[in-house]
Scaffold this motif. Structure first.
Motif, PDB file in Angstrom:
ATOM      1  N   LEU A 248     -48.863  -3.791  66.884  1.00 32.93           N
ATOM      2  CA  LEU A 248     -47.439  -3.524  67.023  1.00 32.93           C
ATOM      3  C   LEU A 248     -46.701  -4.530  67.911  1.00 32.93           C
ATOM      4  O   LEU A 248     -45.486  -4.688  67.802  1.00 32.93           O
ATOM      5  N   GLU A 249     -47.427  -5.201  68.804  1.00 32.23           N
ATOM      6  CA  GLU A 249     -46.801  -6.086  69.784  1.00 32.23           C
ATOM      7  C   GLU A 249     -46.461  -7.448  69.183  1.00 32.23           C
ATOM      8  O   GLU A 249     -46.910  -7.813  68.091  1.00 32.23           O
ATOM      9  N   ASN A 250     -45.673  -8.234  69.956  1.00 31.82           N
ATOM     10  CA  ASN A 250     -45.410  -9.619  69.586  1.00 31.82           C
ATOM     11  C   ASN A 250     -46.698 -10.419  69.754  1.00 31.82           C
ATOM     12  O   ASN A 250     -47.607 -10.002  70.486  1.00 31.82           O
ATOM     13  N   PRO A 251     -46.831 -11.580  69.088  1.00 31.73           N
ATOM     14  CA  PRO A 251     -48.109 -12.307  69.075  1.00 31.73           C
ATOM     15  C   PRO A 251     -48.716 -12.574  70.452  1.00 31.73           C
ATOM     16  O   PRO A 251     -49.920 -12.369  70.640  1.00 31.73           O
ATOM     17  N   ALA A 252     -47.917 -13.031  71.417  1.00 33.30           N
ATOM     18  CA  ALA A 252     -48.462 -13.373  72.733  1.00 33.30           C
ATOM     19  C   ALA A 252     -49.042 -12.141  73.427  1.00 33.30           C
ATOM     20  O   ALA A 252     -50.165 -12.158  73.938  1.00 33.30           O
TER      21      ALA A 252
END
Length: 324
Positions: A248-252
């Protein structure tokens, strides 16, 4: 061999390895730390002779002469972390009365925070009387001896919503949780951990399946800290939550949570999340310009040892969690 003899032998072994470490490194801090670590580790094992649930993979290393200085130093750091007991405090500062259709009940706000330092990551949950009552019944089934002297506030036929009764129960439930947490086998039990985390996790995965990804991520990020503190003896227990956050998170940020999950699966490569997580981490590493070859090697190594099987993606695994 009796327990004291076993402990003495272990202390001597750890002290010997300690001398190997300090002869290779001249850092004063290392010299100061080695002996206390050995003593604390030995004492902890004396008090708790049985093996803890599932130890962190890095803590399963044995101190021996074949280990490099770097590996020995990492071993001692992990020993020190294992000896530090995380203690939690339970506060019930407020309540609210809920009226839903034909039912009416009191929700107790529970704040869970770590002792010893300012805890900026305190957890806040709500539970009703029936939730506590169900927990008590479940624990009695499994821990009848430990629960023998644990009292539970009885339900009254009238007056359940008076300020006096509510305040009495606030204090009673606070003491109840404190007492349960003080008993090692109970605080590590799935039933106790589920009481504190399962409703929120069920809501999060329900949001995920319903396409409410922002809300799902918000709930998961709130509950993961509490899960980590409650399952220190079983690191792999929080892998599903970490992997749901990865998806669910952004790539970093996803890569950071993925690294946490992989570190908990170092000795659990047969875990259902291991290969889907590796696949996702390879993609993220490539996208972020990080080293993906080492991850690819782990994946290929696993494939050579295992028969071809149907492997789900992280998302497919996530939507299957907490389906009632």
């Amino acid at each position: 061999m009796d327990q004291d003899s076993h402990c003495t032998g272990e202390r001597e072994l750890l002290e010997a390895v300690s001398r190997i470490t300090t002869s290779s490194t001249t850092s004063p801090s290392d010299e100061e730390e080695n002996q206390p670590k050995a003593e604390i580790s030995c004492q902890e094992r004396k008090e708790n002779p049985e093996k803890d649930d599932t130890q962190d993979s890095s803590a399963t290393l044995s101190p021996n002469s074949s280990m490099t200085t770097k590996e020995l130093q990492e071993y001692w750091r992990n020993e020190k972390r294992q000896c530090k007991q995380i203690k939690l405090l339970f506060e019930i500062p407020s309540t609210r009365i809920v009226e839903h259709h034909l039912s009416k009940y009191v929700m107790y706000k529970i704040i869970i925070l770590q002792t010893g330092s300012f805890d900026s990551n305190k957890s806040v949950i709500e539970r009703r009387y029936s939730d506590f009552e169900k927990l008590h019944r479940n624990l009695l089934e499994e821990f009848s001896e430990e629960m023998e002297d644990v009292t539970f506030p009885k339900k009254t036929l009238t007056g359940n919503f008076t300020e006096e009764i509510i305040n009495e129960r606030k204090l009673a439930f606070k003491d109840y949780l404190r007492l349960l947490y003080s008993m090692k086998y109970i605080r590590r039990s799935k039933k106790f951990i589920d009481f504190l985390t399962r409703p929120e996790l069920q809501e999060a995965y329900g949001c995920l399946r319903g396409g409410q990804y922002t809300k799902a991520l918000e709930i998961l990020l709130e509950v993961i800290g509490l899960q980590e503190r409650l399952t220190r003896g079983n690191p792999a227990a929080i892998v599903p939550t970490l992997c749901a956050i990865v998806d669910l998170e952004n790539p970093a940020s996803a890569f950071e949570y993925g690294e946490k999950a992989l570190s908990r699966l170092r000795v659990h490569t047969s875990h259902r999340y291991y290969i889907p997580l590796l696949d996702t981490m390879i993609t993220l590493a490539y996208e972020l310009g990080k080293d993906f070859l080492s991850l690819q090697e782990k994946l290929e190594e696993w494939k050579t040892k295992k028969d071809p099987i149907r492997v789900f993606t992280l998302k497919e695994l996530a939507v299957r969690e907490y389906i009632q």
